[in-house]
Design a protein around this motif. Structure first.
Motif, PDB file in Angstrom:
ATOM      1  N   SER A  84      66.833  35.167  32.065  1.00 39.54           N
ATOM      2  CA  SER A  84      66.108  34.380  32.484  1.00 39.54           C
ATOM      3  C   SER A  84      64.810  34.953  33.276  1.00 39.54           C
ATOM      4  O   SER A  84      65.126  35.674  34.256  1.00 39.54           O
ATOM      5  N   PHE A  85      63.690  34.445  32.932  1.00 38.29           N
ATOM      6  CA  PHE A  85      62.252  34.956  33.741  1.00 38.29           C
ATOM      7  C   PHE A  85      62.515  34.392  35.303  1.00 38.29           C
ATOM      8  O   PHE A  85      62.628  33.169  35.442  1.00 38.29           O
ATOM      9  N   MET A  86      62.250  35.365  36.052  1.00 39.43           N
ATOM     10  CA  MET A  86      62.065  35.135  37.539  1.00 39.43           C
ATOM     11  C   MET A  86      60.555  34.803  37.905  1.00 39.43           C
ATOM     12  O   MET A  86      59.684  35.976  38.084  1.00 39.43           O
ATOM     13  N   ALA A  87      60.244  33.618  37.959  1.00 41.10           N
ATOM     14  CA  ALA A  87      58.878  33.234  38.274  1.00 41.10           C
ATOM     15  C   ALA A  87      58.346  33.710  39.528  1.00 41.10           C
ATOM     16  O   ALA A  87      57.377  33.818  39.931  1.00 41.10           O
ATOM     17  N   ASP A  88      59.425  33.894  40.546  1.00 43.31           N
ATOM     18  CA  ASP A  88      59.183  34.463  41.915  1.00 43.31           C
ATOM     19  C   ASP A  88      58.664  35.739  42.008  1.00 43.31           C
ATOM     20  O   ASP A  88      58.608  36.285  43.106  1.00 43.31           O
ATOM     21  N   MET A  89      58.597  36.508  40.782  1.00 49.35           N
ATOM     22  CA  MET A  89      58.060  37.867  40.862  1.00 49.35           C
ATOM     23  C   MET A  89      56.345  37.850  40.660  1.00 49.35           C
ATOM     24  O   MET A  89      55.785  38.875  41.023  1.00 49.35           O
ATOM     25  N   MET A  90      56.044  36.575  40.453  1.00 51.47           N
ATOM     26  CA  MET A  90      54.518  36.678  40.166  1.00 51.47           C
ATOM     27  C   MET A  90      53.613  36.832  41.406  1.00 51.47           C
ATOM     28  O   MET A  90      52.749  37.209  41.209  1.00 51.47           O
ATOM     29  N   PRO A  91      54.130  36.521  42.595  1.00 50.85           N
ATOM     30  CA  PRO A  91      53.484  36.872  43.770  1.00 50.85           C
ATOM     31  C   PRO A  91      53.253  38.850  43.841  1.00 50.85           C
ATOM     32  O   PRO A  91      52.090  39.067  44.430  1.00 50.85           O
ATOM     33  N   LYS A  92      53.984  39.056  43.360  1.00 50.95           N
ATOM     34  CA  LYS A  92      54.028  40.862  43.255  1.00 50.95           C
ATOM     35  C   LYS A  92      52.959  41.068  42.395  1.00 50.95           C
ATOM     36  O   LYS A  92      51.954  41.893  42.787  1.00 50.95           O
ATOM     37  N   VAL A  93      52.884  40.461  41.454  1.00 47.63           N
ATOM     38  CA  VAL A  93      51.552  40.803  40.236  1.00 47.63           C
ATOM     39  C   VAL A  93      50.323  40.266  40.984  1.00 47.63           C
ATOM     40  O   VAL A  93      49.435  41.398  40.757  1.00 47.63           O
ATOM     41  N   THR A  94      50.127  39.256  41.810  1.00 45.34           N
ATOM     42  CA  THR A  94      48.873  39.043  42.320  1.00 45.34           C
ATOM     43  C   THR A  94      48.631  40.148  43.409  1.00 45.34           C
ATOM     44  O   THR A  94      47.477  40.367  43.653  1.00 45.34           O
ATOM     45  N   ALA A  95      49.612  40.222  43.959  1.00 47.07           N
ATOM     46  CA  ALA A  95      49.243  41.231  45.242  1.00 47.07           C
ATOM     47  C   ALA A  95      48.964  42.875  44.691  1.00 47.07           C
ATOM     48  O   ALA A  95      48.041  43.329  45.302  1.00 47.07           O
ATOM     49  N   ILE A  96      49.430  43.089  43.636  1.00 46.57           N
ATOM     50  CA  ILE A  96      49.093  44.422  42.973  1.00 46.57           C
ATOM     51  C   ILE A  96      47.593  44.223  42.509  1.00 46.57           C
ATOM     52  O   ILE A  96      46.874  45.253  42.824  1.00 46.57           O
ATOM     53  N   LYS A  97      47.252  43.344  41.737  1.00 48.27           N
ATOM     54  CA  LYS A  97      45.994  42.933  41.292  1.00 48.27           C
ATOM     55  C   LYS A  97      45.044  43.171  42.426  1.00 48.27           C
ATOM     56  O   LYS A  97      43.900  43.608  42.318  1.00 48.27           O
ATOM     57  N   ALA A  98      45.460  42.423  43.529  1.00 48.75           N
ATOM     58  CA  ALA A  98      44.367  42.258  44.701  1.00 48.75           C
ATOM     59  C   ALA A  98      44.212  43.630  45.399  1.00 48.75           C
ATOM     60  O   ALA A  98      43.248  43.920  45.680  1.00 48.75           O
ATOM     61  N   GLU A  99      45.337  44.316  45.576  1.00 52.24           N
ATOM     62  CA  GLU A  99      45.100  45.700  45.933  1.00 52.24           C
ATOM     63  C   GLU A  99      44.310  46.640  45.184  1.00 52.24           C
ATOM     64  O   GLU A  99      43.550  47.477  45.598  1.00 52.24           O
ATOM     65  N   CYS A 100      44.595  46.584  43.712  1.00 51.02           N
ATOM     66  CA  CYS A 100      43.737  47.126  42.924  1.00 51.02           C
ATOM     67  C   CYS A 100      42.037  46.995  42.922  1.00 51.02           C
ATOM     68  O   CYS A 100      41.501  47.521  43.084  1.00 51.02           O
ATOM     69  N   ALA A 101      42.030  45.649  43.227  1.00 50.21           N
ATOM     70  CA  ALA A 101      40.518  45.153  43.269  1.00 50.21           C
ATOM     71  C   ALA A 101      40.025  45.685  44.621  1.00 50.21           C
ATOM     72  O   ALA A 101      38.793  46.173  44.634  1.00 50.21           O
ATOM     73  N   ARG A 102      40.679  45.496  45.442  1.00 51.30           N
ATOM     74  CA  ARG A 102      40.188  46.118  47.082  1.00 51.30           C
ATOM     75  C   ARG A 102      39.686  47.526  46.969  1.00 51.30           C
ATOM     76  O   ARG A 102      38.836  47.818  47.442  1.00 51.30           O
ATOM     77  N   ARG A 103      40.748  48.462  46.333  1.00 52.06           N
ATOM     78  CA  ARG A 103      40.433  49.864  46.156  1.00 52.06           C
ATOM     79  C   ARG A 103      39.594  50.145  44.820  1.00 52.06           C
ATOM     80  O   ARG A 103      39.467  51.363  44.577  1.00 52.06           O
ATOM     81  N   GLY A 104      39.169  49.250  44.184  1.00 51.34           N
ATOM     82  CA  GLY A 104      38.142  49.439  43.060  1.00 51.34           C
ATOM     83  C   GLY A 104      39.091  50.066  41.932  1.00 51.34           C
ATOM     84  O   GLY A 104      38.444  51.104  41.330  1.00 51.34           O
ATOM     85  N   LEU A 105      40.306  49.791  41.698  1.00 48.54           N
ATOM     86  CA  LEU A 105      41.085  50.599  40.737  1.00 48.54           C
ATOM     87  C   LEU A 105      41.239  49.912  39.395  1.00 48.54           C
ATOM     88  O   LEU A 105      41.402  48.454  39.789  1.00 48.54           O
TER      89      LEU A 105
END
Ligand code: DX5
Ligand code: ZN
Length: 218
Positions: A145-166
């Motif tokens: 079963s899919f763990m929906a509670d992993m989605m904040p990790k996706v948003t955190a990684i995306k945000a960190e990439c955006a912050r560093r222009g990656l």
């Protein structure tokens, strides 16, 4: 979003035909799960099988290493025809040396985190990888079963990439179906892996198209 059907759920006796079927059905990449019976409690395929099925498609091979010592096997999987190699941060090999080795072979490196591993653990490597794979099940088996509670990790990684222009792709793996893909799309996932969702579907083309269309609904 792009869809990488996982061969773990295909008919292993007809792997070549299964790859042709899923290619024709519209897959974007082919996901190959390599397990050593040690890092995860299951055994699957090694480089000989990857090499044997390589001629059946021109689609990129996304090789997910669930093994204790990924660095020792990079040459073998590069020789076998991998286009992307992902390895776990929780494995024993030095992450930087493993990334360098993958790049030195002209292959795109990716780093994977298990459900219990925080996203911040891979932040030091974000400028060096092509992709981050966020597991949405405990690695080892298909059909969980899919763990929906992993989605904040996706948003955190995306945000960190955006912050560093990656520009780093985020992939999710485990329990992805038409029902669960919406949450992944909303979090900004670029590629979803789907094993049972695609290979066990009555109509693989329809299943793939539904996943691909998910981010157009967000
Ligand atoms: C699990 C593997 C997955 C698996 C996904 O350890 O990494 O790629 O095949 O299968 P489903 O989509 O059935 O959860
Ligand atoms: Zn996988």
């Amino acid at each position: 979003m792009k869809v990488a059907p996982s061969l773990l759920s295909c008919n292993f006796a007809r792997m070549g035909d299964e790859i042709i079927r899923i290619d024709k059905a519209g897959a974007d990449l082919i996901h190959l799960d390599v397990m050593d019976g040690h890092f995860v409690p299951n055994l699957t395929i090694g480089p000989a099988i990857v090499a044997a099925v390589r001629p059946f498609t021109a689609l990129p091979f996304d090789v997910h290493l669930m093994i204790d010592y990924p660095l020792d096997y990079i040459d073998a999987f590069a020789d076998a025809g991998a286009d992307i190699i992902t390895f776990h941060i929780e494995a024993m090999s030095d992450p930087l040396a493993t990334i360098d080795k993958i790049r030195s072979r002209g292959v795109k490196p990716g780093i994977v985190i298990k459900p219990a591993t925080p996203a911040s653990d891979i932040f030091p490597y974000l400028d060096k990888v092509y992709m981050v794979l966020v597991m949405t099940v405990e690695p080892g088996f298909g059909g969980q079963s899919f763990m929906a509670d992993m989605m904040p990790k996706v948003t955190a990684i995306k945000a960190e990439c955006a912050r560093r222009g990656l520009d780093v792709l985020v992939e999710v793996d485990g329990g992805i179906s038409e029902k669960t893909v919406g949450a992944a799309a909303a979090a900004g996932v670029d590629i979803c892996v789907s094993g049972t969702g695609v290979f066990k579907a009555e109509d693989a083309a329809k299943a793939i198209a539904a996943l691909q269309a998910s981010d157009r609904k967000v």
